[in-house]
Each structure stands twice: as structure tokens, then as C-alpha cells.
Write a protein that holds these residues in place. Structure first.
Motif, PDB file in Angstrom:
ATOM      1  N   LEU A   1       0.836  -1.206   0.000  1.00 51.04           N
ATOM      2  CA  LEU A   1       0.000   0.000   0.000  1.00 51.04           C
ATOM      3  C   LEU A   1       0.869   1.253   0.000  1.00 51.04           C
ATOM      4  O   LEU A   1       0.565   2.235  -0.696  1.00 51.04           O
ATOM      5  CB  LEU A   1      -0.922  -0.011   1.227  1.00 51.04           C
ATOM      6  CG  LEU A   1      -1.797   1.236   1.438  1.00 51.04           C
ATOM      7  CD1 LEU A   1      -2.764   1.428   0.283  1.00 51.04           C
ATOM      8  CD2 LEU A   1      -2.561   1.127   2.757  1.00 51.04           C
ATOM      9  N   CYS A   2       1.962   1.228   0.749  1.00 47.19           N
ATOM     10  CA  CYS A   2       2.866   2.380   0.819  1.00 47.19           C
ATOM     11  C   CYS A   2       3.607   2.584  -0.498  1.00 47.19           C
ATOM     12  O   CYS A   2       3.759   3.717  -0.968  1.00 47.19           O
ATOM     13  CB  CYS A   2       3.864   2.189   1.956  1.00 47.19           C
ATOM     14  SG  CYS A   2       3.103   2.036   3.585  1.00 47.19           S
ATOM     15  N   THR A   3       4.061   1.478  -1.080  1.00 52.45           N
ATOM     16  CA  THR A   3       4.774   1.560  -2.359  1.00 52.45           C
ATOM     17  C   THR A   3       3.876   2.155  -3.435  1.00 52.45           C
ATOM     18  O   THR A   3       4.281   3.049  -4.187  1.00 52.45           O
ATOM     19  CB  THR A   3       5.244   0.159  -2.797  1.00 52.45           C
ATOM     20  OG1 THR A   3       6.008  -0.431  -1.738  1.00 52.45           O
ATOM     21  CG2 THR A   3       6.100   0.232  -4.046  1.00 52.45           C
ATOM     22  N   THR A   4       2.635   1.677  -3.491  1.00 48.99           N
ATOM     23  CA  THR A   4       1.682   2.181  -4.476  1.00 48.99           C
ATOM     24  C   THR A   4       1.399   3.667  -4.259  1.00 48.99           C
ATOM     25  O   THR A   4       1.354   4.460  -5.204  1.00 48.99           O
ATOM     26  CB  THR A   4       0.368   1.383  -4.406  1.00 48.99           C
ATOM     27  OG1 THR A   4       0.649  -0.001  -4.618  1.00 48.99           O
ATOM     28  CG2 THR A   4      -0.630   1.870  -5.444  1.00 48.99           C
ATOM     29  N   ALA A   5       1.205   4.051  -2.997  1.00 46.76           N
ATOM     30  CA  ALA A   5       0.902   5.449  -2.675  1.00 46.76           C
ATOM     31  C   ALA A   5       2.068   6.365  -3.060  1.00 46.76           C
ATOM     32  O   ALA A   5       1.856   7.479  -3.562  1.00 46.76           O
ATOM     33  CB  ALA A   5       0.599   5.582  -1.183  1.00 46.76           C
ATOM     34  N   LEU A   6       3.299   5.910  -2.868  1.00 50.08           N
ATOM     35  CA  LEU A   6       4.456   6.736  -3.212  1.00 50.08           C
ATOM     36  C   LEU A   6       4.633   6.860  -4.720  1.00 50.08           C
ATOM     37  O   LEU A   6       5.096   7.890  -5.216  1.00 50.08           O
ATOM     38  CB  LEU A   6       5.721   6.157  -2.572  1.00 50.08           C
ATOM     39  CG  LEU A   6       5.863   6.445  -1.068  1.00 50.08           C
ATOM     40  CD1 LEU A   6       6.987   5.620  -0.448  1.00 50.08           C
ATOM     41  CD2 LEU A   6       6.099   7.936  -0.823  1.00 50.08           C
ATOM     42  N   ARG A   7       4.235   5.841  -5.475  1.00 43.74           N
ATOM     43  CA  ARG A   7       4.266   5.956  -6.943  1.00 43.74           C
ATOM     44  C   ARG A   7       3.233   6.980  -7.405  1.00 43.74           C
ATOM     45  O   ARG A   7       3.480   7.748  -8.340  1.00 43.74           O
ATOM     46  CB  ARG A   7       4.018   4.592  -7.579  1.00 43.74           C
ATOM     47  CG  ARG A   7       5.191   3.629  -7.419  1.00 43.74           C
ATOM     48  CD  ARG A   7       5.075   2.447  -8.368  1.00 43.74           C
ATOM     49  NE  ARG A   7       6.157   1.502  -8.201  1.00 43.74           N
ATOM     50  CZ  ARG A   7       7.383   1.637  -8.715  1.00 43.74           C
ATOM     51  NH1 ARG A   7       7.682   2.709  -9.422  1.00 43.74           N
ATOM     52  NH2 ARG A   7       8.308   0.703  -8.521  1.00 43.74           N
TER      53      ARG A   7
END
Length: 209
Positions: A121-127
Motif C-alpha cells: 500500500l505504501c509503495t503504491t501510494a508513493l508511486r
């Protein structure tokens, strides 16, 4: 003791009551119990921020899911984010000192964890945040102030921490969830990690235990 010494003074056993010279400490005020969210309230807040294309959506994700402090989130740099390894390094923080916003290296303590695993979820949000920032840079043109910061204003400047508190409160109301302090969201982190089925060992690293 004061009463006993008063009696001794009355009976002329003592010349003075030394207990009357003692200054008693003031009664301690009760500390306010921190408010927190349920997993459902946190989910509703994040869904609202995502669906409205909130430029701070990824910041809220890092605060809620990673338990990061406000200064750590807004001091985060792109070189600190490793998308392939799904890790981020917490080495910098943004703080207001007097009239200045200072971006400085975080003070390291013994046993502190600098590199944390990121749930998907964090990786997606940062992209998503990366794409937002690129769009803002294109829109700003020559007015853009280049930096390595992940979270910036529409012209690339660092984000004022005091404005974050006001923005968070406004988004709480808009999302229809209980208004709490940004700092208090960290109490929800463990519950969210469990709800996301994050492995307990990874959760312990994130929680810095």
C-alpha cells in the motif's frame, strides 16, 4: 506531621513548626487520553484522500501504516525510497526552528532502525505521489524549486508542518471521521498492519520494536 508539630509548639516543646515551611507541589493535571481511530475509520480516511487525489495521500499512508512521525515524513527524500526492494530509509527530518524550516539529518539513537520495509500500500501510494509531483513540476514551469523532497508544495517548496495540522483536520471532517491529532494516528498503526495481513516480523520492524 504539621498537626503534631503544631501541638509540640503549643506545649513549648518546639520553638517553631518547621513543617509549615514546606512548599507542597501543585496538583498534577490529568493528561488528556489520546484519541485514536478504528481500522474502519482509518480506511475511510485513506480512501477519501485517494479518491480525491489528495497530494498528501501518500503522507497520510506513511503516517498511518508506517507509524512515521510528521517530521520524518515531510523530510523524506526520493533517494531514501527504494521501490524495487520496497524499503525506505528514515535519515532526515523537516522541522521548524524559530522562523526557519530546517531539513536536517535525523539524530540516530542506539538500536534505532533506519531502513524499514514498506507494505505494498505504501509503495503504491508513493508511486502516485511521484506522478503528482511530476505533474506539479510541469505545471509550475520556471517557478518550480527543485529539491529531493517527496512532499512539496505546488512550486516544489518544503511543506510547512503547521499547515499539515490544519489540512489533516479539514480532511478528517470531509471524510466524515472523528477529528484527532496527526500525532495520535500513530496509535492506529499496529491495528492497520494486522488488518493488512502484514507478517508479524515485518510489522515489528515497521513499529521499530
Amino acid at each position: 506531621l504539621r498537626a503534631a508539630l503544631n501541638q509540640a509548639q503549643t506545649e513549648e516543646i518546639l520553638a517553631r513548626n518547621v513543617a509549615s515551611l514546606v512548599k507542597l507541589p501543585k496538583a498534577r493535571k490529568r493528561t488528556r487520553k489520546a484519541s485514536t481511530w478504528t481500522v474502519d475509520e482509518a480506511r475511510r480516511f485513506l480512501e477519501y484522500a485517494r479518491d480525491t487525489d489528495d497530494p498528501l495521500y501518500a503522507a497520510w499512508v506513511l503516517i498511518l501504516v508506517m507509524g512515521m512521525r510528521k517530521g520524518e515524513v515531510f523530510g523524506l527524500r526520493w533517494p531514501d525510497v527504494d521501490f524495487e526492494a520496497e524499503e525506505l530509509s528514515i535519515g532526515w527530518q523537516l522541522q521548524r526552528v524559530g522562523s526557519q524550516l530546517i531539513h536536517k539529518e535525523r539524530t540516530k539513537t542506539d538500536g534505532s532502525t533506519d531502513v524499514l520495509p514498506m507494505p505494498s500500500l505504501c509503495t503504491t501510494a508513493l508511486r502516485v505521489r511521484q506522478a503528482q509531483q511530476m505533474a506539479a513540476r510541469d505545471a509550475a514551469g520556471d517557478a518550480w524549486h527543485g529539491s529531493e523532497l517527496v512532499f512539496t508544495t505546488r512550486t516544489g517548496r518544503p511543506i510547512e508542518p503547521r499547515n499539515v495540522n490544519r489540512a489533516f483536520e479539514a480532511r478528517c471532517r470531509a471524510a466524515g471521521v472523528k477529528v484527532i491529532r496527526v500525532h495520535d494516528t500513530r496509535h492506529t498503526c499496529g491495528k492497520l498492519l494486522a488488518a493488512l495481513d502484514v507478517h508479524p516480523r515485518v510489522a515489528m520492524q515497521i513499529l521499530r520494536h
